[in-house]
Design a protein around this motif. Structure first.
Motif, PDB file in Angstrom:
ATOM      1  N   ILE A   1     -19.510  -7.480 -36.484  1.00  9.90           N
ATOM      2  CA  ILE A   1     -19.434  -6.021 -36.458  1.00  9.90           C
ATOM      3  C   ILE A   1     -18.205  -5.563 -37.232  1.00  9.90           C
ATOM      4  N   ASN A   2     -18.366  -4.555 -38.042  1.00 10.28           N
ATOM      5  CA  ASN A   2     -17.271  -4.031 -38.864  1.00 10.28           C
ATOM      6  C   ASN A   2     -16.101  -3.586 -37.988  1.00 10.28           C
ATOM      7  N   GLY A   3     -14.928  -4.118 -38.287  1.00  5.98           N
ATOM      8  CA  GLY A   3     -13.719  -3.726 -37.567  1.00  5.98           C
ATOM      9  C   GLY A   3     -13.431  -4.571 -36.348  1.00  5.98           C
ATOM     10  N   ILE A   4     -14.310  -5.531 -36.020  1.00  9.85           N
ATOM     11  CA  ILE A   4     -14.066  -6.419 -34.874  1.00  9.85           C
ATOM     12  C   ILE A   4     -13.536  -7.751 -35.407  1.00  9.85           C
ATOM     13  N   GLY A   5     -12.221  -7.923 -35.303  1.00  8.17           N
ATOM     14  CA  GLY A   5     -11.585  -9.154 -35.755  1.00  8.17           C
ATOM     15  C   GLY A   5     -11.245 -10.047 -34.575  1.00  8.17           C
ATOM     16  N   LEU A   6     -10.470 -11.077 -34.838  1.00 11.73           N
ATOM     17  CA  LEU A   6     -10.135 -12.056 -33.807  1.00 11.73           C
ATOM     18  C   LEU A   6      -9.391 -11.437 -32.639  1.00 11.73           C
ATOM     19  N   ALA A   7      -8.471 -10.538 -32.948  1.00  6.86           N
ATOM     20  CA  ALA A   7      -7.683  -9.916 -31.871  1.00  6.86           C
ATOM     21  C   ALA A   7      -8.586  -9.111 -30.939  1.00  6.86           C
ATOM     22  N   ARG A   8      -9.521  -8.359 -31.521  1.00  9.21           N
ATOM     23  CA  ARG A   8     -10.422  -7.556 -30.696  1.00  9.21           C
ATOM     24  C   ARG A   8     -11.423  -8.433 -29.936  1.00  9.21           C
ATOM     25  N   ILE A   9     -11.833  -9.541 -30.544  1.00 10.40           N
ATOM     26  CA  ILE A   9     -12.698 -10.488 -29.830  1.00 10.40           C
ATOM     27  C   ILE A   9     -11.982 -11.003 -28.585  1.00 10.40           C
ATOM     28  N   GLU A  10     -10.670 -11.295 -28.726  1.00  7.34           N
ATOM     29  CA  GLU A  10      -9.901 -11.768 -27.578  1.00  7.34           C
ATOM     30  C   GLU A  10      -9.816 -10.703 -26.497  1.00  7.34           C
ATOM     31  N   ASP A  11      -9.674  -9.407 -26.912  1.00  3.26           N
ATOM     32  CA  ASP A  11      -9.660  -8.316 -25.939  1.00  3.26           C
ATOM     33  C   ASP A  11     -10.983  -8.260 -25.172  1.00  3.26           C
ATOM     34  N   ILE A  12     -12.086  -8.413 -25.909  1.00  2.00           N
ATOM     35  CA  ILE A  12     -13.410  -8.351 -25.281  1.00  2.00           C
ATOM     36  C   ILE A  12     -13.577  -9.511 -24.295  1.00  2.00           C
TER      37      ILE A  12
END
Length: 432
Positions: free
Chosen positions: A411-422
């Motif tokens: 998904i556009n704008g979902i990087g590793l850091a945001r994956i970790e948040d999820i």
């Protein structure tokens, strides 16, 4: 004149011989008469007459089997006695599915694998190695979900596989793409079974119960099979739901089986009472992970099975389960002792309700109190996941299906850091 005297002499000799025997001629059928007349000496004739008498005595008793029936029974007994042991391993692969079948016949070993666990594990490959598997005749992926075809690419790359059967439904997941690549690179024969197909693998008979056609409805259109080993039958339905079961019920196929693997890990989306009644198994087995977030097996399924006086086994409670049979009798061996009971896994009442809604509305999400399935949740529900707003929720739906939460990085704008948040939030999950 000479001819008349000869006839008279022959008649007198015949009368003397019969009166000397002191008994009347035995009446029997033409077949036995032919046998008697073809005897080479008096002893063989007498033996055949005794045999004829025995046949007559047996035929006079209506409760006694005919020679033909006895021969048929003898052939059936020889068939049973000649069969080697079939072992069906319901492998403990957590919240996933995998079953191994092993048997031999006429000095040939046969191996069949139905599904191959989850994509992020190696437990299926490890188990096959522990059972000294070197080749697999047929590898079957009931449908493209990553918890069923998960390690099939590794299986194809690690073992000699004769054929692979898939439903024909496709997926954009990396797991499915890896499988296609493994099929191509290993030159494995590919087949899409359809309802009504029948196969013989040595003494094992395989009948395809479902589907007759496909429409990219992965779970519903899971390959469903009935396997017969002389007198013992097994049924496997993958994640087929109640509507698929209804189609099987209306198909006219003989669904009776001794052992049933419950559909969709014991979910309430499968195993309706009419289907269970028609199969009429003595044993029911499901594959599920301990304390899984879906609440599998669901309480209503556990209650339905046990109230039907069917012995219930689950990999979450019993570990790997092995059914062994000689084609006439069977026994069940488990890795762990335990008893399946309602709420033996996490109690998720809302999960039961939402899965029932999914039966009639494919847009309804499969959720529990702590899980939102990113492969089926609505736009509104997806926005409860951290980092997923309205725009990303719509893009997420467009890019479905996903093989893992990490796969959301597409998904556009979902990087590793945001994956970790999820992941830290613990709300997003991949449906079983």
């Amino acid at each position: 004149m000479y001819k008349s005297n000869l006839v008279a002499i022959f008649s007198i000799l015949t009368i003397l011989l019969l009166s000397g025997c002191g008994q009347e001629p035995i009446e029997t059928n033409n077949k036995e008469i032919d046998t008697v007349e073809q005897g080479e000496d008096e002893n063989s004739t007498q033996a055949e007459e005794e045999k004829s008498t025995e046949v007559e005595d047996k035929s006079s008793d209506s409760s006694t089997q005919t020679d033909e029936e006895e021969m048929q029974d003898s052939n059936n007994n020889e068939k049973v006695n000649s069969l080697s042991e079939l072992k069906v391993h319901y492998i403990d692969v957590g919240q996933a599915d995998s079953t191994l079948l092993q048997f031999s016949h006429d000095n040939e070993n046969y191996t069949i694998l139905i599904d191959a666990g989850n994509w992020n594990q190696n437990n299926v490959v490890n188990y096959l190695n522990s059972q000294s598997v070197s080749q697999i005749d047929i590898a079957i992926g009931t449908h493209p979900d990553a918890d069923h075809i998960g390690q099939l690419d590794k299986v194809l790359n690690s073992f000699e596989v004769g054929e692979i059967w898939l439903s024909g439904n496709t997926s954009s997941s990396k797991t499915f793409q890896r499988l296609l690549k493994a099929i191509d690179s290993n030159g494995v024969d590919y087949y899409e079974p359809r309802a009504g197909d029948e196969f013989e693998v040595g003494p094992l008979e395989i009948a395809v119960l479902y589907p007759s056609s496909i429409s990219e409805n992965d779970n519903k259109e899971s390959i469903s099979l009935k396997l017969t080993y002389n007198e013992i039958q097994f049924i496997f339905t993958g994640d087929a739901d109640k509507s698929a079961e209804t189609t099987m019920l209306n198909s006219g196929f003989n669904l009776q089986a001794d052992i049933l693997q419950l559909g969709h890990h014991g979910s309430s989306t499968s195993t309706q009472s009419s289907f269970l009644d028609e199969v009429d198994p003595s044993i029911a087995i499901y594959s599920a992970g301990s304390d899984n977030s879906y609440g599998h097996p669901h309480d209503e399924v556990v209650n339905l099975v046990q109230n039907s006086n069917i012995d219930l086994y689950g990999t979450d409670v019993h570990g790997t389960i092995i059914v062994s049979t000689d084609g006439k009798d069977y026994k069940v061996l488990t890795n762990k002792d335990g008893t399946v009971s309602p709420s033996s896994t996490k109690d998720t009442t809302s999960g039961d309700s939402s899965e029932q809604q999914q039966d009639t509305n494919s847009n309804s999400p499969e959720t529990t109190d702590s899980c939102i399935d990113v492969n089926s949740a609505t736009v509104e529900k997806l926005q409860e996941i951290i980092q997923i707003g309205p725009a990303r929720a719509k893009e997420l739906i467009d890019l479905r299906p996903y093989s893992s939460v990490d796969d959301l990085s597409r998904i556009n704008g979902i990087g590793l850091a945001r994956i970790e948040d999820i992941k830290s939030q613990g709300l997003a999950c991949i449906g079983g």
